[in-house]
Design an enzyme around this catalytic site. Structure first.
Site, PDB file in Angstrom:
ATOM      1  N   ARG A 249       0.849  -1.181   0.000  1.00  0.00           N
ATOM      2  CA  ARG A 249       0.000   0.000   0.000  1.00  0.00           C
ATOM      3  C   ARG A 249       0.885   1.232   0.000  1.00  0.00           C
ATOM      4  O   ARG A 249       1.709   1.404   0.889  1.00  0.00           O
ATOM      5  CB  ARG A 249      -0.806  -0.020   1.301  1.00  0.00           C
ATOM      6  CG  ARG A 249      -2.224   0.192   1.133  1.00  0.00           C
ATOM      7  CD  ARG A 249      -3.029  -0.043   2.358  1.00  0.00           C
ATOM      8  NE  ARG A 249      -2.561   0.433   3.641  1.00  0.00           N
ATOM      9  CZ  ARG A 249      -3.370   0.830   4.610  1.00  0.00           C
ATOM     10  NH1 ARG A 249      -4.674   0.842   4.405  1.00  0.00           N
ATOM     11  NH2 ARG A 249      -2.925   1.198   5.770  1.00  0.00           N
TER      12      ARG A 249
ATOM     13  N   THR B 267      -1.109   7.682  -0.515  1.00  0.00           N
ATOM     14  CA  THR B 267      -2.380   7.551  -1.242  1.00  0.00           C
ATOM     15  C   THR B 267      -3.190   6.339  -0.786  1.00  0.00           C
ATOM     16  O   THR B 267      -4.376   6.241  -1.068  1.00  0.00           O
ATOM     17  CB  THR B 267      -2.120   7.370  -2.751  1.00  0.00           C
ATOM     18  OG1 THR B 267      -1.406   6.134  -2.929  1.00  0.00           O
ATOM     19  CG2 THR B 267      -1.301   8.522  -3.318  1.00  0.00           C
TER      20      THR B 267
ATOM     21  N   ASP C 259       0.072  -2.685  12.481  1.00  0.00           N
ATOM     22  CA  ASP C 259       0.608  -3.073  11.163  1.00  0.00           C
ATOM     23  C   ASP C 259       0.975  -4.552  11.196  1.00  0.00           C
ATOM     24  O   ASP C 259       1.943  -4.952  11.864  1.00  0.00           O
ATOM     25  CB  ASP C 259       1.838  -2.209  10.839  1.00  0.00           C
ATOM     26  CG  ASP C 259       2.296  -2.433   9.408  1.00  0.00           C
ATOM     27  OD1 ASP C 259       2.566  -3.596   9.037  1.00  0.00           O
ATOM     28  OD2 ASP C 259       2.369  -1.453   8.651  1.00  0.00           O
TER      29      ASP C 259
ATOM     30  N   ASP D 186       4.606  -5.545   9.999  1.00  0.00           N
ATOM     31  CA  ASP D 186       5.649  -5.146  10.953  1.00  0.00           C
ATOM     32  C   ASP D 186       5.621  -6.022  12.200  1.00  0.00           C
ATOM     33  O   ASP D 186       6.665  -6.422  12.712  1.00  0.00           O
ATOM     34  CB  ASP D 186       5.463  -3.679  11.346  1.00  0.00           C
ATOM     35  CG  ASP D 186       5.949  -2.738  10.247  1.00  0.00           C
ATOM     36  OD1 ASP D 186       6.637  -3.220   9.325  1.00  0.00           O
ATOM     37  OD2 ASP D 186       5.624  -1.550  10.310  1.00  0.00           O
TER      38      ASP D 186
HETATM   39  C1  PRP Z   1      -1.087  -4.379   4.588  1.00  0.00           C
HETATM   40  C2  PRP Z   1      -1.904  -5.642   4.693  1.00  0.00           C
HETATM   41  C3  PRP Z   1      -2.671  -5.655   3.409  1.00  0.00           C
HETATM   42  C4  PRP Z   1      -2.926  -4.194   3.178  1.00  0.00           C
HETATM   43  C5  PRP Z   1      -4.341  -3.880   3.551  1.00  0.00           C
HETATM   44  O1  PRP Z   1       0.004  -4.587   3.777  1.00  0.00           O
HETATM   45  O2  PRP Z   1      -1.118  -6.787   4.907  1.00  0.00           O
HETATM   46  O3  PRP Z   1      -1.962  -6.227   2.335  1.00  0.00           O
HETATM   47  O4  PRP Z   1      -2.017  -3.464   4.019  1.00  0.00           O
HETATM   48  O5  PRP Z   1      -4.655  -2.573   3.258  1.00  0.00           O
HETATM   49  P1  PRP Z   1      -5.726  -2.186   2.157  1.00  0.00           P
HETATM   50  O6  PRP Z   1      -6.913  -3.039   2.376  1.00  0.00           O
HETATM   51  O7  PRP Z   1      -5.998  -0.737   2.457  1.00  0.00           O
HETATM   52  O8  PRP Z   1      -5.104  -2.370   0.813  1.00  0.00           O
HETATM   53  P2  PRP Z   1       1.142  -3.455   3.578  1.00  0.00           P
HETATM   54  O9  PRP Z   1       0.800  -2.563   2.458  1.00  0.00           O
HETATM   55  O10 PRP Z   1       1.403  -2.789   4.889  1.00  0.00           O
HETATM   56  O11 PRP Z   1       2.377  -4.301   3.100  1.00  0.00           O
HETATM   57  P3  PRP Z   1       3.268  -5.350   3.902  1.00  0.00           P
HETATM   58  O12 PRP Z   1       2.430  -6.577   4.109  1.00  0.00           O
HETATM   59  O13 PRP Z   1       4.393  -5.594   2.945  1.00  0.00           O
HETATM   60  O14 PRP Z   1       3.713  -4.754   5.196  1.00  0.00           O
HETATM   61  N1  URA Z   2      -2.572  -2.816   7.079  1.00  0.00           N
HETATM   62  C1  URA Z   2      -2.237  -3.246   8.315  1.00  0.00           C
HETATM   63  O1  URA Z   2      -1.259  -3.967   8.500  1.00  0.00           O
HETATM   64  N2  URA Z   2      -3.000  -2.845   9.333  1.00  0.00           N
HETATM   65  C2  URA Z   2      -4.065  -2.038   9.193  1.00  0.00           C
HETATM   66  O2  URA Z   2      -4.741  -1.717  10.186  1.00  0.00           O
HETATM   67  C3  URA Z   2      -4.392  -1.612   7.888  1.00  0.00           C
HETATM   68  C4  URA Z   2      -3.625  -2.019   6.854  1.00  0.00           C
END
Ligand code: PRP
Ligand code: URA
Length: 244
Positions: free
Chosen positions: A139, A143, A235, A238
């Site tokens: 994400r 944005t 998150d 993380d």
């Molecule tokens: C997080 C999560 C989803 C996304 C959800 O990933 O694991 O993939 O955000 O958000 P959305 O419904 O608004 O798209 P992130 O972008 O943080 O990536 P990561 O798993 O690599 O940390």
């Molecule tokens: N991605 C995450 O990991 N946590 C949230 O709450 C939203 C998006």
């Protein structure tokens, strides 16, 4: 005197009376959420108990990882309830009988990188023959739009059941994107499994992919101004990988 017509070397198959061969073709077997016909919240007490520990900010990375796996495994048990079966003969040590096995091609688990990876192992313990694909999406920080960076799935797309895995369904951008990519590749039967869903994400999935059932351990209240789920668990990536 022997009266059966069957060959004496191949004993007749015994079929337990209570077994039937289930071929349910459609999903939505569990109780859908009253506000969202695409959503099923899995309210098994063990799932709910583990989810509360997962949400706790004091839960360590090690425990977080373990809990994500355990919850994913319990969810998989529920979500696979309607898989079609076919008959398969089995030789027990005593006789031949008619058993059953899951019909069709091997399931495919498709984690959305990174956080979806945390759900794979738990489900694979339950379904060791499952194939695993990967979809890389993150994400964009400001944005909140999804950015694709990787796509690799098992072949036989049109005949497989795909389980897309991601702990978080927030705005729904990543989930919608992942499902669109799978459909573009030819996938026809897709389910989305997450731990925590926001109403915004479930609605977006319903509007864009109404044919894709969403299974969650919880439907939370809302998103905050930064697109994080409230109350949520923070998150997921993380916390799983001990970053940031
Ligand atoms: C997080 C999560 C989803 C996304 C959800 O990933 O694991 O993939 O955000 O958000 P959305 O419904 O608004 O798209 P992130 O972008 O943080 O990536 P990561 O798993 O690599 O940390
Ligand atoms: N991605 C995450 O990991 N946590 C949230 O709450 C939203 C998006």
């Amino acid at each position: 005197m022997h009266t059966s017509n069957s060959s004496p070397t191949v004993p007749p198959v015994k079929e337990p009376a209570a077994w039937t061969c289930r071929r349910s073709a459609r999903y939505f077997h569990a109780m859908p959420h009253p506000k969202f016909p695409n959503l099923t919240v899995l309210d098994h007490p063990l799932i709910q108990h583990k989810l509360s520990i997962l949400r706790d900010k004091n839960t360590t990375t090690k425990d977080f990882k373990q809990l994500v796996n355990e919850i994913a495994m319990l969810m998989a048990y529920e979500v696979t309830k309607d898989l079609p079966l076919e008959t398969a003969d089995v030789d027990t040590p005593l006789e031949r009988m008619r058993g059953v096995r899951v019909a069709g091609k091997k399931l495919a688990l498709v984690p959305i990188l990174r956080a979806g990876l945390g759900m794979v192992e738990g489900i694979a313990q339950l379904i060791p023959s499952a194939r695993v694909g990967h979809i890389g999406i993150y994400r964009e920080h400001d944005t909140l739009e999804p950015v694709d960076y990787y796509f690799k799935i098992p072949s036989g797309e049109d005949a497989r059941d795909f389980f897309v895995l991601d702990p978080m369904l927030a705005t729904g951008g990543s989930a919608v994107d992942a499902v669109s990519a799978l459909k573009h590749a030819g996938a026809q039967r897709i389910r989305f499994l997450c731990l925590v869903a926001a109403p915004e994400g479930v609605r977006r999935m319903l509007e864009t992919h109404p044919d894709v059932p969403v299974f969650a351990a919880a439907l939370d209240r809302e998103l905050n101004d930064h697109g994080y789920i409230l109350p949520g668990l923070g998150d997921a990536g993380d916390r799983l990988f001990g970053t940031r």
